[in-house]
Design an enzyme around this catalytic site. Structure first.
Site, PDB file in Angstrom:
ATOM      1  N   GLY A 137       0.819  -1.200   0.000  1.00 19.03           N
ATOM      2  CA  GLY A 137       0.000   0.000   0.000  1.00 19.03           C
ATOM      3  C   GLY A 137       0.855   1.252   0.000  1.00 19.03           C
ATOM      4  CB  CYS A 138       0.172   4.670  -1.225  1.00 15.06           C
ATOM      5  SG  CYS A 138      -1.490   4.924  -0.586  1.00 15.06           S
TER       6      CYS A 138
END
Length: 336
Positions: A137-138
């Site tokens: 995920g970012c």
């Protein structure tokens, strides 16, 4: 001559799919075979991603093909597992999933496929041997890269992290908080201490620091991540600040970080204050350490759509296929 990798993309109409297309049409060893989108089937890709006019003749396809080397899944969370359950993908086709469906143990397998967590700075050798990748995920990427050297040294106890992200982090679907009129001149905290990436981050930190996030025999948690995310008034990028207690000097910490990331081409340790534009439109994570008394603050900045999503996915593809890790990813920062 290195043969080109044949690529399929599912979910090519969204932000991450669009960024993936932009990277791969200019990648020296990539050839996009199809971009799947039922709702846009038959339309030119440039009719949806209009900046690509004149860049590619590709059109969206309604059908899948197994005549590829790797399949990128750029679908929503929960949709990747469903897609693989409903469609037959040849065993020889490698999969890089950009959703969160296969990131967390024990849910990293489906049928005979086992997914490796695709953070190159942590799992590079495992990625090179993998057939299936769960792309991080970012927020998870930015926070982990700021904390991994400390975890390896066993220095993490209670970590307090704040991070701000741009509107593209919310995806392309419309919502109240993604409208320009709401975002403009506005900031909001959301998912306070409950963001879905906390489990993902803790799982990775535990690889390097045994027991991170777990309770001891008395039931007391001696190490944990406390994360407050913010929505910001800009389109792309993530800025993270993580604070811990630490007795090491800034000089010692700087050397620790430089040593840990010496073989990480996209992670840069800066001695100057970092800012978002250093990372926007490229695949870098730029990190700065600040020491004030016994407090250490680690700042880290990334582009949420590149190092936080599609750029990292291409980096993982490069590693899987034995290419230069940086192939197709020498991008210019959006400085002005």
């Amino acid at each position: 001559m290195t043969p080109k990798i044949s690529i399929g993309i599912v979910g090519g109409a969204g932000y991450t799919g669009g960024e993936l297309i932009r990277l791969l049409i200019n990648h020296p060893y990539a050839n996009i075979t199809f971009i799947h989108s039922r709702s846009n089937a038959g339309k030119p890709v440039s009719s949806i991603h209009q900046d690509l006019v004149g860049e590619t003749p590709l059109t969206f396809a309604a059908e899948l093909s197994n005549d590829i080397d790797v399949l990128f899944l750029c679908v929503g969370h929960g949709e990747a597992r469903k897609f693989l359950q409903e469609n037959t993908i040849a065993p020889n086709v490698k999969i890089i999933d950009l959703s969160q469906d296969f990131r967390l143990q024990p849910n990293t397998t489906i049928d005979n496929r086992s997914f490796v967590y695709g953070l190159p700075e942590l799992n590079k050798e495992a990625i090179r041997k993998a057939n299936n990748i769960a792309n991080p995920g970012c927020f998870a990427t930015a926070i982990q890269l700021g904390l991994l050297p400390l975890a390896k040294a066993g220095l993490l106890e209670h970590v307090h992290t704040t991070g701000i992200t741009g509107s593209t982090g919310a995806g392309q679907g419309l919502s109240t908080t993604s409208h320009f009129s709401w975002r403009a001149n506005n900031i909001q905290a959301y998912k306070t201490l409950t963001h879905q990436h906390v489990k993902e981050i803790s799982q990775s930190l535990k690889q390097l620091q045994s027991g991170f996030g777990e309770a001891d025999a008395s039931g007391k948690t001696t190490s944990e991540l406390n994360f407050i995310p913010w929505r910001g008034d800009f389109t792309r990028g993530i800025f993270i600040s993580s604070q811990i207690d630490c007795d090491l000097s800034e000089t010692e910490l700087q050397a620790m970080y430089e040593d840990f990331y010496q073989d990480a081409p996209f992670t840069v340790i800066s001695k100057e204050p970092v800012f978002l534009k250093q990372a926007v439109n490229n695949n870098k994570c730029v990190i700065q350490l600040e020491k004030v008394g016994s407090k250490l603050v680690v700042h880290s900045v990334i582009d949420n759509l590149l190092k936080g999503a599609s750029g990292q996915a291409v980096q993982n593809m490069n590693l899987i296929f034995g290419l230069d890790e940086c192939a197709g990813l020498r991008l210019k920062a959006n400085y002005f």
